[in-house]
Structures are given as structure tokens and as C-alpha cells.
Design a protein around this motif. Sequence first.
Motif, PDB file in Angstrom:
ATOM      1  N   ASN A   6      -2.844   1.891  -0.371  1.00 36.15           N
ATOM      2  CA  ASN A   6      -3.418   0.508  -0.252  1.00 36.15           C
ATOM      3  C   ASN A   6      -4.519   0.596   0.426  1.00 36.15           C
ATOM      4  O   ASN A   6      -5.312  -0.225   0.742  1.00 36.15           O
ATOM      5  CB  ASN A   6      -2.411  -0.405   0.419  1.00 36.15           C
ATOM      6  N   LEU A 188      11.884  -2.211  -4.269  1.00 34.92           N
ATOM      7  CA  LEU A 188      11.902  -0.607  -4.118  1.00 34.92           C
ATOM      8  C   LEU A 188      11.143  -0.112  -5.402  1.00 34.92           C
ATOM      9  O   LEU A 188      10.117   0.345  -5.520  1.00 34.92           O
ATOM     10  CB  LEU A 188      13.234   0.144  -4.301  1.00 34.92           C
ATOM     11  N   HIS A 189      11.318  -0.975  -6.537  1.00 34.32           N
ATOM     12  CA  HIS A 189      10.491  -0.668  -7.864  1.00 34.32           C
ATOM     13  C   HIS A 189       8.974  -1.063  -7.789  1.00 34.32           C
ATOM     14  O   HIS A 189       8.213  -0.262  -8.099  1.00 34.32           O
ATOM     15  CB  HIS A 189      11.262  -1.412  -9.164  1.00 34.32           C
ATOM     16  N   LYS A 190       8.762  -2.249  -7.300  1.00 31.77           N
ATOM     17  CA  LYS A 190       7.481  -2.408  -7.165  1.00 31.77           C
ATOM     18  C   LYS A 190       6.654  -1.569  -5.890  1.00 31.77           C
ATOM     19  O   LYS A 190       5.490  -1.424  -6.436  1.00 31.77           O
ATOM     20  CB  LYS A 190       7.561  -3.825  -6.317  1.00 31.77           C
ATOM     21  N   ASN A 191       7.429  -1.006  -5.132  1.00 31.01           N
ATOM     22  CA  ASN A 191       6.917  -0.203  -4.229  1.00 31.01           C
ATOM     23  C   ASN A 191       6.888   1.732  -4.713  1.00 31.01           C
ATOM     24  O   ASN A 191       6.799   2.236  -3.827  1.00 31.01           O
ATOM     25  CB  ASN A 191       7.230  -0.445  -2.599  1.00 31.01           C
ATOM     26  N   ARG A 192       7.317   1.685  -5.893  1.00 21.65           N
ATOM     27  CA  ARG A 192       7.559   3.161  -5.991  1.00 21.65           C
ATOM     28  C   ARG A 192       6.198   3.924  -6.287  1.00 21.65           C
ATOM     29  O   ARG A 192       5.085   3.148  -6.464  1.00 21.65           O
ATOM     30  CB  ARG A 192       8.346   3.242  -7.280  1.00 21.65           C
ATOM     31  N   ARG A 193       6.327   5.202  -6.004  1.00 25.08           N
ATOM     32  CA  ARG A 193       5.115   5.918  -6.007  1.00 25.08           C
ATOM     33  C   ARG A 193       4.765   6.515  -7.454  1.00 25.08           C
ATOM     34  O   ARG A 193       3.609   6.650  -7.743  1.00 25.08           O
ATOM     35  CB  ARG A 193       5.389   7.062  -4.939  1.00 25.08           C
ATOM     36  N   LEU A 194       5.839   6.875  -8.119  1.00 27.70           N
ATOM     37  CA  LEU A 194       5.790   7.637  -9.422  1.00 27.70           C
ATOM     38  C   LEU A 194       5.293   6.556 -10.787  1.00 27.70           C
ATOM     39  O   LEU A 194       6.230   5.483 -10.611  1.00 27.70           O
ATOM     40  CB  LEU A 194       6.841   8.438  -9.652  1.00 27.70           C
TER      41      LEU A 194
END
Lengths: 194, 194
Positions: A6, A188-194
Motif C-alpha cells: 500500500n 483476511l481474504h481482502k488482505n491476502r498477499r497471493l
Amino acid sequence: MERGSNMNGGGGKEVVGVANKQSIRWTDFGLRFLAFVLTLVAAIVVGVDKQTSVVAVQLVPTLPAINVRATAKWHHMSAFVYFVIVNAIACAYAVISLVLSLANRGKKKGLSLMIILLDLITVALLFSGGGAALAVGLIGYKGNSHVRWNKVCDKFDRFCGQVAAAIVISLVGSALFLLLVLLAVLNLHKNRRL
Amino acid sequence: MERGSNMNGGGGKEVVGVANKQSIRWTDFGLRFLAFVLTLVAAIVVGVDKQTSVVAVQLVPTLPAINVRATAKWHHMSAFVYFVIVNAIACAYAVISLVLSLANRGKKKGLSLMIILLDLITVALLFSGGGAALAVGLIGYKGNSHVRWNKVCDKFDRFCGQVAAAIVISLVGSALFLLLVLLAVLNLHKNRRL
């Protein structure tokens, strides 16, 4: 503070990210508090449930039935005992997790993860308790001629009414815990890295 | 392929990442398949459950009891009907989600998210069904003198044994669905950006 990917989004994106995180946190606190209230009310409503009625009992087949004062109590039925216990556990856990969430504010990721996992176990416990109480409550309300279990709610209407209200309240509480897990997964899904 | 923060880890880390993701995926497939088998077996074991026994029934108080052939069937009790329905739903959903997971292999993140949410709803359904069947099964096994519901499992022992086995099998299946959600949350948590 937002970090990593970000950083290239500039100050505006960072402010929006922080605002979003705060809004998610307040939604979590609100839902958790509401779940606490509902499971507390459900446990109390069944826990204080008691009704005395006059019931006709046939002691000797050749003699007419006699009227006996009988008292319906929640701990006469193991499904209701389980229902009260799981709602009390859920209610106590809701307070503890609320305090921990307020103290943590998402800083310790391990603690946030532990809360999601315990929320999930609470969902399983509450739904099993709701299912058990509803199944027994339905037999009390309608009876079952196949096994010759007579309905009892015609004699203990207030008792049954209180159990029914508590089941509805508890199921709303269970749905709120389910919603808490859903929101955590979405976050968690929104902030996932992959 | 792993991206972002793992880029500085070089090729070795990337290979480990891909291997980890594959291992998580195979664990997911394995658990899902096992959950499918268990919920299918639970639904079938109760769905085919039927036992005919000779039961003594007192029709007229002044005459001795007469022996009547009675048949216990799973659909005589609404809790067992609900139990079979939720296990059938969970079993059908396990197949569909297995096929979708195999076809998707984590490519479409939206679909992976949808599967986690549906897994969570399946956990709630299965635990409510298990709680309902267990509550009614316990009364059938022990009876309840307070509401004068007599035990029936002494007359229909095989029927009750089958229900008990199905409840245990279904609860293991429910625990597997819970484990699937736990693993998905742990995986999302490990791959979080923030």
C-alpha cells in the motif's frame, strides 16, 4: 499503520485503509456485544424457566385419574441443560473475546487468529445446542404418537413459550457468531498477499 | 506462482511456497472427500433404519396388555428427518465443492472464498442436525420420567444402535467441515498482506 504494497498508493489510500480497518473493528465489537447480550438472555430465560400446573394422572387403571400439582423445570430435560450450558459458555466467551479484541485492536495477529478459531467452535456449540433444544421442544409441543410421547406444552404453556423464545434468541446469537467468522474470513481474504 | 514479498527469497523459497500450496490443496481434497463419505454413510445408515418388534400395549385398562407388532422408522421422528436432510445436503455439497476445488485449484479467489463460506454454513447445519438427533436419541435411550416419555431403545435396540452410529459418524464429518474452515482461515492468515 499500513505497510508493504500500500506504500505506493500514497497518503489518501493509507487513510482509507485505516478508516476501513476501524470500521471493520467497530462492526466486530458491535456484533460481539450483541451476541453476548443474546446468548446471556437465552441462558437466563431458560435458566429461570419454571411452571407449576395441575395435571391429571392415572395411577391405578381401575380408578379415575387424580389431579396432581407438577412443576416443569429446565433441568428436567438434558437438552435444555446443554442449551443453557452452551449459551453460558458462548456468553462468557463473547465478553472475554470482546475485552481481548478491544485491548488488542488487531495488533497481535496470533491473538486475532485465535479469536476467529474460538468463534468458529462457538458457532458449532451454539448450533448443536439450538438443534437439541428445538428437537425436544417440538416433541413437547406436538408429541409423538409413534413412540407414545405425549405433548406437554398444553399443560405447561408458559414454560414452553419461554423455551421457544430462548431458542429463537439463541439462534440469532448463533447467527451473529457465524457472521463474525464470515466477516473475519472476508477481511483476511481482502488482505491476502497471493 | 508466489509473488510480492517472496521475490527476495529467490527460487528455493518459491519452490517451497508452491509445494506448500499443493500440500494444503491435497489436504483440503482429502478432508473434503472423507467428509463426503462420512455424511453419505450417516444419511444412509439412518435413511434405511427400520426395525419391527413385538411391543406390549395396554388398550383397555381393565384388560391385560396385548402384544402388537410395531415398526420403528427414521421418518417417525422429525429430528431424524432433519438429521438425514442436513447430512444429505452436506454430502451433496461436499461432492460439488470437491469438483469445483479440483477444477479451480485456487485460481479464482472469489470461488475459493465462496467455498469457505458454504463450508461454514455446512458446519452450522451439521452441528444443529447432530444436536437434534442426539437429544431425541438420548430420550429414546434413557426415557424421561418428568414428562412420562418412556424409553424405546430397549424394544428397538438395533434401530437405536444404527442411529447412535450414524450420529457419531456425522459428528466426525461435521468436525472435518470445521477443520476445512480452520485450515482455510489459517491459510488466509498465513498469506495476509497486513
